[in-house]
Design a protein around this motif. Structure first.
Motif, PDB file in Angstrom:
ATOM      1  N   ASP A   1      13.268  19.483   9.004  1.00  0.00           N
ATOM      2  CA  ASP A   1      12.338  18.568   8.328  1.00  0.00           C
ATOM      3  C   ASP A   1      13.128  17.570   8.073  1.00  0.00           C
ATOM      4  O   ASP A   1      14.006  17.339   7.426  1.00  0.00           O
ATOM      5  CB  ASP A   1      12.165  19.603   6.885  1.00  0.00           C
TER       6      ASP A   1
ATOM      7  N   VAL B   1       7.175   4.399  13.661  1.00  0.00           N
ATOM      8  CA  VAL B   1       8.709   4.259  13.764  1.00  0.00           C
ATOM      9  C   VAL B   1       9.184   5.591  14.559  1.00  0.00           C
ATOM     10  O   VAL B   1       9.846   5.373  15.609  1.00  0.00           O
ATOM     11  CB  VAL B   1       9.412   4.266  12.786  1.00  0.00           C
TER      12      VAL B   1
ATOM     13  N   ARG C   1       1.239   5.428   6.543  1.00  0.00           N
ATOM     14  CA  ARG C   1       1.324   4.853   5.220  1.00  0.00           C
ATOM     15  C   ARG C   1       0.201   3.884   5.125  1.00  0.00           C
ATOM     16  O   ARG C   1      -0.117   2.756   6.099  1.00  0.00           O
ATOM     17  CB  ARG C   1       2.623   4.112   5.146  1.00  0.00           C
TER      18      ARG C   1
ATOM     19  N   TRP D   1      13.710  13.604   6.956  1.00  0.00           N
ATOM     20  CA  TRP D   1      12.902  12.640   6.043  1.00  0.00           C
ATOM     21  C   TRP D   1      13.925  11.332   6.341  1.00  0.00           C
ATOM     22  O   TRP D   1      15.002  11.067   6.504  1.00  0.00           O
ATOM     23  CB  TRP D   1      13.716  12.841   4.477  1.00  0.00           C
TER      24      TRP D   1
ATOM     25  N   GLY E   1       0.545  11.603   6.984  1.00  0.00           N
ATOM     26  CA  GLY E   1       1.795  10.992   7.711  1.00  0.00           C
ATOM     27  C   GLY E   1       1.854   9.346   7.965  1.00  0.00           C
ATOM     28  O   GLY E   1       2.819   8.973   8.189  1.00  0.00           O
TER      29      GLY E   1
ATOM     30  N   ILE F   1      11.966  15.932  -1.256  1.00  0.00           N
ATOM     31  CA  ILE F   1      10.992  14.803  -1.485  1.00  0.00           C
ATOM     32  C   ILE F   1       9.760  15.101  -1.969  1.00  0.00           C
ATOM     33  O   ILE F   1       8.957  16.126  -1.350  1.00  0.00           O
ATOM     34  CB  ILE F   1      10.806  14.045  -0.051  1.00  0.00           C
TER      35      ILE F   1
ATOM     36  N   GLN G   1      12.400   6.890   7.018  1.00  0.00           N
ATOM     37  CA  GLN G   1      11.054   5.830   7.044  1.00  0.00           C
ATOM     38  C   GLN G   1      11.375   4.816   8.204  1.00  0.00           C
ATOM     39  O   GLN G   1      12.369   4.596   8.712  1.00  0.00           O
ATOM     40  CB  GLN G   1      11.351   4.814   5.591  1.00  0.00           C
TER      41      GLN G   1
ATOM     42  N   THR H   1      13.778   3.523  -2.016  1.00  0.00           N
ATOM     43  CA  THR H   1      13.119   4.098  -0.725  1.00  0.00           C
ATOM     44  C   THR H   1      11.374   4.168  -1.313  1.00  0.00           C
ATOM     45  O   THR H   1      10.686   4.111  -0.271  1.00  0.00           O
ATOM     46  CB  THR H   1      13.360   5.799  -0.641  1.00  0.00           C
TER      47      THR H   1
ATOM     48  N   GLU I   1       5.504  13.327   6.053  1.00  0.00           N
ATOM     49  CA  GLU I   1       5.433  13.702   4.580  1.00  0.00           C
ATOM     50  C   GLU I   1       5.767  14.903   4.218  1.00  0.00           C
ATOM     51  O   GLU I   1       6.509  15.818   5.204  1.00  0.00           O
ATOM     52  CB  GLU I   1       3.828  13.725   4.593  1.00  0.00           C
TER      53      GLU I   1
ATOM     54  N   SER J   1       9.795  18.535  11.862  1.00  0.00           N
ATOM     55  CA  SER J   1       8.598  17.994  11.219  1.00  0.00           C
ATOM     56  C   SER J   1       9.078  16.776  10.521  1.00  0.00           C
ATOM     57  O   SER J   1      10.342  16.441  10.038  1.00  0.00           O
ATOM     58  CB  SER J   1       8.440  19.160  10.019  1.00  0.00           C
TER      59      SER J   1
HETATM   60  C1  6R9 Z   1       9.302   8.441   9.666  1.00  0.00           C
HETATM   61  C2  6R9 Z   1       8.106   8.041   8.866  1.00  0.00           C
HETATM   62  C3  6R9 Z   1       7.896   7.025   5.515  1.00  0.00           C
HETATM   63  C4  6R9 Z   1       7.309   7.777   4.307  1.00  0.00           C
HETATM   64  C5  6R9 Z   1       8.466   8.092   3.482  1.00  0.00           C
HETATM   65  C6  6R9 Z   1       7.840   9.589   2.819  1.00  0.00           C
HETATM   66  C7  6R9 Z   1       7.286  10.249   3.675  1.00  0.00           C
HETATM   67  C8  6R9 Z   1       8.373  10.814   5.931  1.00  0.00           C
HETATM   68  C9  6R9 Z   1       9.167  12.986   5.382  1.00  0.00           C
HETATM   69  C10 6R9 Z   1       8.457  12.213   4.365  1.00  0.00           C
HETATM   70  C11 6R9 Z   1       8.900  14.180   3.065  1.00  0.00           C
HETATM   71  C12 6R9 Z   1       9.743  14.276   5.175  1.00  0.00           C
HETATM   72  N1  6R9 Z   1       8.017  11.149   4.719  1.00  0.00           N
HETATM   73  N2  6R9 Z   1       9.290  11.881   6.368  1.00  0.00           N
HETATM   74  N3  6R9 Z   1       8.335  12.735   3.135  1.00  0.00           N
HETATM   75  N4  6R9 Z   1       9.462  14.828   3.942  1.00  0.00           N
HETATM   76  N5  6R9 Z   1      10.149  14.820   6.197  1.00  0.00           N
HETATM   77  O1  6R9 Z   1       6.953   8.764   8.476  1.00  0.00           O
HETATM   78  O2  6R9 Z   1       8.069   6.818   8.411  1.00  0.00           O
HETATM   79  O3  6R9 Z   1       5.730   5.979   8.389  1.00  0.00           O
HETATM   80  O4  6R9 Z   1       7.571   4.607   7.327  1.00  0.00           O
HETATM   81  O5  6R9 Z   1       6.666   6.752   6.434  1.00  0.00           O
HETATM   82  O6  6R9 Z   1       6.896   9.065   4.781  1.00  0.00           O
HETATM   83  O7  6R9 Z   1       7.213   9.261   1.716  1.00  0.00           O
HETATM   84  O8  6R9 Z   1       8.782   7.364   2.313  1.00  0.00           O
HETATM   85  P1  6R9 Z   1       6.890   6.031   7.676  1.00  0.00           P
END
Ligand code: 6R9
Length: 648
Positions: free
Chosen positions: A411, A310, A526, A413, A524, A512, A415, A498, A388, A385
């Motif tokens: 940073d 994404v 899933r 966050w 990074g 997070i 999804q 979430t 994760e 960033s």
């Molecule tokens: C954009 C993306 C989502 C999951 C999300 C979380 C983790 C993504 C993060 C983060 C901490 C950040 N996540 N960005 N955790 N800080 N800046 O990665 O989408 O592949 O769907 O993953 O990734 O756990 O729930 P996606």
């Protein structure tokens, strides 16, 4: 504590900079008067018909709906291309940096992009692709990946990008679930000098059951290697586009018409086809890209993600191009030819905004500062960033070494399901803290729920939910709306869950802590434990399997699997290798287990549920934290597993 707060750099100001006061005022407006706020925000796009209905949403699972800008009409490709032509026709839209530094890079202007997108859009129409049809995209990181997405958007076809590292089985699963009509692929991809057999993978995928919906395979010539060819089905992209006109009438899309499907792992079953629509998605993708990266007209913006995720959709293609920015597409990897490649590319193209993942930062950190310091990086303005949680140590290295203690780190966050940034620092407004994604974006209302199911007030920790709709949120799981409601709106009825845990500190900053469901975040990416387990039990010698994540220095989390063999089969090193290879083949290399432990039996409750909590503790080598094992059907199983654990 003060050295852990990094203030907004002095004199930080540009045409799109939002300062602390503006952030506070806009945030308040966005939650108090969402209609007014988002009506204004929508003006950043060009609409065939301006929306008058702005927010029409309800999170109650019994009467759930999400409609944004519902009477508006627009086309995403018009917003990403046509409307820039008058003022930015000769501006570089896409900069392409190939896998090898010896291959010349390319710059594609908005005008050239327009031509390529329109020709392909026409070719798709000629092949019979219509509004609402699904098109699978399985391409390397080349400009044509963006061209393919925009061509689909132009004619209203729903694209489904499959990451180039996924296996034929994963391609087949996604084709089957989306009933795609066409696949756009390349002869081969290139990564770190190695060839990726994309077309051969497509051929293998289309041999699998349930993929007959595919009528045509459009092949882009990239490496020029010989490939197998199926007459009647396979067509060259350069052939079908050659005689098409460079103008293509864009489809008038309703704001709620689908734009794309992207499959992502959840805690149960097969990956879900997360569906995003047109208007709300583009408004928030564009707005966040501008605000969080503090976009300026002459920025050279580089997001190192793959278009298969994404992040590639929203922040390589749609957000940047909707904003008329120059977006860099990189085919290669950070370590090839050596671990200074990122910084070489930054210097070569004078990149101003650099956006990558903690796993890459940690890997480069391990290679030492010299590789960074031998490059200039003076062009850089902002670092980002995603993917994760970033550990404070990596954050500081990124800040001190890469950014020479002068660049804000954002940073972000969010999804696949959220479509766009949700919690991230606006660099002119929000001082940062290493490891915190800081504060919510406009209109985003996070909350924490504790183990008792109550909202946490003030500082505290809990499961992260979002209490009201935001424009870019996913609308459904393709073909299974009930699964969408069950997955995201049932754990805490009335709120979006979430799947992440988080802490909120005394300043209201969010930290997070990672997934709280059965999703493993590997570098990074899933991966669902259910996917790993179902891949393993497909092997004839496996009776049962359980997968858990464990802390991994580079990847964030690694994959640890426990395997019970069918009666009569004996564990061996060969079989272990065979099973690991089997998982790679079924899902793809990103799902490679780091450790495989033979389990004579798995710890289960009396009702037969695998106790993953215990398996996680064994994998983490914390046998003293197993907790209550008395509810197990056979507690002695645990002793055996602890004794034979793999890691030391
Ligand atoms: C954009 C993306 C989502 C999951 C999300 C979380 C983790 C993504 C993060 C983060 C901490 C950040 N996540 N960005 N955790 N800080 N800046 O990665 O989408 O592949 O769907 O993953 O990734 O756990 O729930 P996606």
């Amino acid at each position: 504590m003060s050295q852990n707060i990094y203030p907004v750099p002095e004199g930080f100001a540009g045409p799109n900079t939002i300062n602390a006061e503006q952030y506070a005022a806009l945030y308040a407006e966005s939650v108090d008067s969402p209609e007014t706020f988002w009506a204004k925000a929508a003006e950043r796009l060009e609409w065939f018909k301006k929306p008058t209905q702005i927010k029409d949403t309800n999170f109650d699972p019994k009467n759930f709906y999400t409609r944004w800008f519902a009477d508006g009409e627009l086309n995403v490709s018009v917003n990403c291309i046509d409307r820039h032509l008058a003022t930015r026709g000769d501006k570089t839209a896409i900069l392409w940096e190939p896998d090898s530094p010896d291959t010349p890079s390319q710059a594609i202007t908005y005008r050239q992009l327009s031509e390529r997108v329109n020709k392909l859009a026409n070719a798709l129409r000629t092949l019979g692709v219509q509004k609402g049809d699904r098109v699978t995209v399985y391409l390397p990181m080349i400009p044509d990946a963006a061209v393919a997405l925009l061509a689909c958007a132009r004619i209203g076809a729903i694209h489904n990008v499959v990451f180039g590292g996924f296996s034929p089985t994963s391609v087949a699963d996604r084709v089957r679930d989306s009933a795609a009509k066409v696949i756009i692929t390349a002869d081969e991809g290139l990564r770190a000098g190695r060839k990726v057999p994309l077309k051969a993978n497509v051929d293998a995928a289309l041999q699998q059951e349930g993929t007959q919906s595919i009528e045509k395979v459009i092949v882009l010539q990239h490496t020029g290697s010989d490939i197998a060819w199926q007459e009647g089905r396979d067509v060259w992209l350069h052939d079908i586009t050659a005689s098409e006109p460079a103008e293509c009438e864009p489809e008038r899309m309703n704001a709620e018409d689908p734009l794309f499907i992207l499959y992502t792992s959840g805690s149960t079953g097969k990956p879900k086809g997360v569906l995003h629509t047109t208007g709300g998605y583009l408004v928030q993708a564009a707005y966040t890209h501008e605000a969080i990266f503090d976009l300026r007209e002459d920025d050279i913006y580089w997001c190192t993600a793959d278009v298969g995720w994404v992040t590639g959709h929203s922040y390589i293609v749609y957000g940047p191009l909707a904003n008329g920015a120059t977006t860099l597409i990189f085919e290669g990897v950070p370590s090839y030819p050596d671990a200074s490649r990122f910084w070489q590319v930054v210097d070569k193209h004078l990149v101003t905004i650099f956006y990558t993942a903690p796993t890459a930062i940690r890997a480069l950190m391990r290679e030492g500062e010299e590789l960074v310091k031998k490059t200039s990086r003076k062009s850089l303005r902002i670092l980002g960033s995603v993917g994760e949680p970033i550990n404070p140590e990596a954050w500081r290295w990124y800040y001190d070494v890469v950014g020479e203690s002068r660049l804000p780190i954002v940073d972000t966050w969010w999804q696949t399901e959220t479509g766009a940034f949700m919690i991230a620092p606006i660099p002119g407004a929000i001082p940062t803290k290493p490891g915190s994604a800081t504060k919510p974006f406009f209109g985003v209302q996070p909350a924490l729920v504790n183990a008792e199911g109550e909202f946490v007030q003030g500082a505290g920790e809990g499961n992260l939910v979002i209490t009201d709709s935001w424009p870019a949120q996913a609308r459904t799981v393709y073909g299974d709306h009930q699964r969408f409601i069950d997955t995201y709106f049932s754990a805490y009825p009335g709120y979006y869950f979430t799947g992440d845990g988080a802490r909120r500190d005394e300043d209201g900053y969010y930290w997070i802590t990672g997934r709280v469901d059965d999703v493993i975040n590997v570098s990074g990416h899933r991966i669902g434990t259910a996917e790993l387990e179902s891949a393993l039990v497909q092997h004839p010698k496996v009776a049962e399997a359980a997968a858990v994540g464990f802390n991994h220095d580079l990847k964030g989390q690694g994959i640890y699997v426990y395997v019970t063999l069918v009666a009569g089969e004996e564990p061996s090193n060969e079989l272990q290798k065979e099973l690991v290879a089997h998982v790679r083949k079924v899902i793809g290399p990103i799902a490679t287990p780091d450790f495989l432990q033979w389990a004579p039996a798995l710890p289960k409750t009396r009702s037969g549920k695998i106790m993953r909590r215990i398996l996680r503790k064994i994998a983490e080598n914390a046998p003293d934290q197993l907790g209550d094992t008395s509810t197990l059907a056979d507690p002695s199983v645990v002793d055996t597993l602890v004794k034979e654990r793999h890691l030391t």
